[in-house]
Design a protein around this motif. Sequence first.
Motif, mmCIF file in Angstrom:
data_model
loop_
_atom_site.group_PDB
_atom_site.id
_atom_site.type_symbol
_atom_site.label_atom_id
_atom_site.label_comp_id
_atom_site.label_asym_id
_atom_site.label_seq_id
_atom_site.Cartn_x
_atom_site.Cartn_y
_atom_site.Cartn_z
ATOM 1 N N UNK A 65 4.656 -40.099 -56.945
ATOM 2 C CA UNK A 65 5.612 -40.426 -55.878
ATOM 3 C C UNK A 65 5.497 -39.421 -54.729
ATOM 4 N N UNK A 66 5.417 -39.927 -53.515
ATOM 5 C CA UNK A 66 5.296 -39.055 -52.348
ATOM 6 C C UNK A 66 6.509 -39.127 -51.427
ATOM 7 N N UNK A 67 7.319 -40.176 -51.563
ATOM 8 C CA UNK A 67 8.472 -40.295 -50.672
ATOM 9 C C UNK A 67 9.460 -41.307 -51.240
ATOM 10 N N UNK A 201 -0.346 -47.514 -40.081
ATOM 11 C CA UNK A 201 -0.776 -46.124 -39.988
ATOM 12 C C UNK A 201 -0.660 -45.631 -38.555
ATOM 13 N N UNK A 202 -0.588 -44.314 -38.432
ATOM 14 C CA UNK A 202 -0.418 -43.674 -37.133
ATOM 15 C C UNK A 202 -1.653 -42.856 -36.808
ATOM 16 N N UNK A 203 -2.046 -42.862 -35.534
ATOM 17 C CA UNK A 203 -3.057 -41.937 -35.026
ATOM 18 C C UNK A 203 -2.378 -41.219 -33.871
ATOM 19 N N UNK A 204 -1.927 -39.987 -34.140
ATOM 20 C CA UNK A 204 -1.099 -39.302 -33.150
ATOM 21 C C UNK A 204 0.169 -40.112 -32.963
ATOM 22 N N UNK A 205 0.488 -40.473 -31.722
ATOM 23 C CA UNK A 205 1.700 -41.264 -31.519
ATOM 24 C C UNK A 205 1.369 -42.740 -31.303
ATOM 25 N N UNK A 263 4.707 -42.823 -40.876
ATOM 26 C CA UNK A 263 4.905 -41.737 -39.919
ATOM 27 C C UNK A 263 5.335 -40.465 -40.656
ATOM 28 N N UNK A 264 6.285 -40.626 -41.558
ATOM 29 C CA UNK A 264 6.813 -39.485 -42.307
ATOM 30 C C UNK A 264 5.712 -38.820 -43.125
ATOM 31 N N UNK A 265 4.834 -39.653 -43.708
ATOM 32 C CA UNK A 265 3.804 -39.128 -44.611
ATOM 33 C C UNK A 265 2.519 -38.743 -43.887
#
Length: 749
Positions: A65-67, A201-205, A263-265
């Motif tokens: 579990x990560x979050x 998924x996020x790449x920067x913002x 975003x959190x992870x």
Amino acid sequence: MAGGARLIGTPVNRVDGRRKVTGAAQYSAEVMVPNMAHAVLVGSTVPSGRLVGIETTVAEHAPGVVLVLTHRNRGPLGPLPMGFQDPVGGGTVAESRPPLADTCMSYCGQYVAMVVAETLEQARHAASLVRVEYAPASFAVVMEDAPGPAYRPGQTFGQDLQVRRGDPEAALASAEVRLDVTYRTPSEHACAMEPHAAVAWWSGDALTVHDATQWVLGDRAVLASAFGLPPERVRVLAPFVGGMFGSKAETGAHVILTALAAKRLGRPVKTVLTRQQVLTNVGHRTETEQRFELGARRDGRLVAMRHHARTHTAMDDEFIEPVNFTSRMLYACPNYETTHELLRVNAVKPTSVRAPGETPATFALESAIDELACALGMDPIDLRRRNDPEAHPHTGKPFSSKHLLACYERGAARFGWARRTLAPGSMRDGDTLVGWGVATATYPALVMGATVRVRLERENSGVRATVLTAGSDAGTGMYTMLAMTAAEDLGLPIERITVELGDSDLPRCAVAGGSNLTASTAPAAAAACADIRRQLLDLASALPDALPLARGGVDDYLFADARISHPAAPSRAIGYADLLAGSGRPRLEAEAGTTPIFGQNDRYAFQSFGAHFVEVRITPDIGRTRVSRVVSVFDVGRVLNAKAARSQFIGGIVFGIGQALLEELVYDRVHGYPVNADLAGYLVPVHADVPDIEVSWIDEPDLNFNSVGCRGLGEIGITGVAAAIANAVYHATGVRVRDLPITPEKLLR
Ligand code: MOS
């Protein structure tokens, strides 16, 4: 003129068919990206009350579990747009309450936690370890139990819901024949084959999301607002969608939470709803209760119609199943009134399901018309003929192109309607009761707007054209329809066309809903192709003596087989590839758009029609109804792909068989949970339930609607089917079933 292969109107195989049957077409739940974590959502087990405690420590320490997200640590979200104000770029969430906002519970299944782990199995296990304590409160999950008060909303989709013309009370009081009947339809779920799923998924913002959505720009608008980003920092991809029927237009809470967890992870996260969650957390069609009071003359002319509708909505949000749009327009009736009331229940916010409004409306109205025909001793088609309006009875605008009676004529001939005997129970086959019923199908013609870009470039020794727009192909055949249009309008083989869809970075395109996308994109694609033809001719005209001079302009030339020629000198054709090479330009590009039309403009009412003929065979001892034959004829303007159209009509009719005989999302009134929230318990038609279905269409282009003449046909197939079946059941048995579905016990009473 465009002289390409004559494809429009013929049956063309799906250009994406090979990718789909080989598994190469990637759906959201199948997207795999490196380092991706998996999320599982935990839902409320009470339909009402407060969450008073949530224990996540054990889950947090479970393997992998990560979050764990709950209302305690969810953090801020920006405003979430709600409502279909702008069907192109507006965006709307499915529910106005932001996910994991507070401790207030308003339906079973409402998300209370999201558990994210390295693997799906770990996430599922940890989700089972989240302990939640509730202080339950009183509730109602069905309309009959709703404490009320019922209230009367003003409008939905831009139309008034409380409407009058003439003096319905007086006309009813003096009518020679009267009818007062009430129909009910249960909650019904779209049950699209593909579950709702998102990968983010996020790449920067910058945020990238794969989502099973019928509206990538809608998702983009919601996510941009939720995360405080300019829209161009959000990219939403939905190249393939496995069915939707309205259930994937609004952005679900799971999509926002998936992006939040990613975003959190700082890593990609995937969420796939379970089938049970699809049924509890994705909106369904509301229950409806519809009372019809009809007044008619002995000769069958309608003099009065009153239509009182009740539907349900959620505790915190309003959705209005627009059941009274149909009754105001289908029959010429000078004295008319409709009202619509809403009641709140503790269920997920309802949503659009294939032909929202028209589907339950045509069941009730077309059953009532059949009952009136029976009361008058009249053939139900004759009764419809006597009351068929040429202009929209409420706005007075003429229908742009209406061929309903032609549908009935052709359907009657194909079905053998003349052999029907009028009395219920009069047609038998041994011990089997046989019944024949008819009903009208109808759906408005809409354009919500799209921009389509067409690009022509060299490929090997020839050329390739690419058609691009953001809209999703939800399985409806958009890829093929646009490929056909471009092939024909550019004079290229269909193999030389690529279509790119379902990407918010592409030119703006409306939600794939309301049967609008063909009418929104096909005329735009045709106009962009015309622009490309003009550009090609400009290039050709720059070459000395290449082509005979045009007198009338671009339409004097023939664009076929990737060459331009003039009928006066066909041998002097110039290939597109040579033109591009000679010009030194890498490509030609053109864009064109369409603007919204919501069922009418200042001159016309735009509406599609159809007629269903149904035979049922009933085993009286066990009350089993089988639909044994269907003949349906549609009036939808020009049909572009005959194969896809046939398939859409049949799909709609199958959906209608489900509505008539099988479908009901059953809520447990004691515990508040839908008890059949899976595909074992929520019955839909299987092959054995589906007979031979013959569909055809009156192929009259509606050129008052658009340059192509097409009106869109994704939803009309389902409308009227349940009434035609119920009418056939009455004809077979003499039992009038006014509440769907028509289950055996209702015939054994
Ligand atoms: Mo459809 S129910 O308008 O997506």
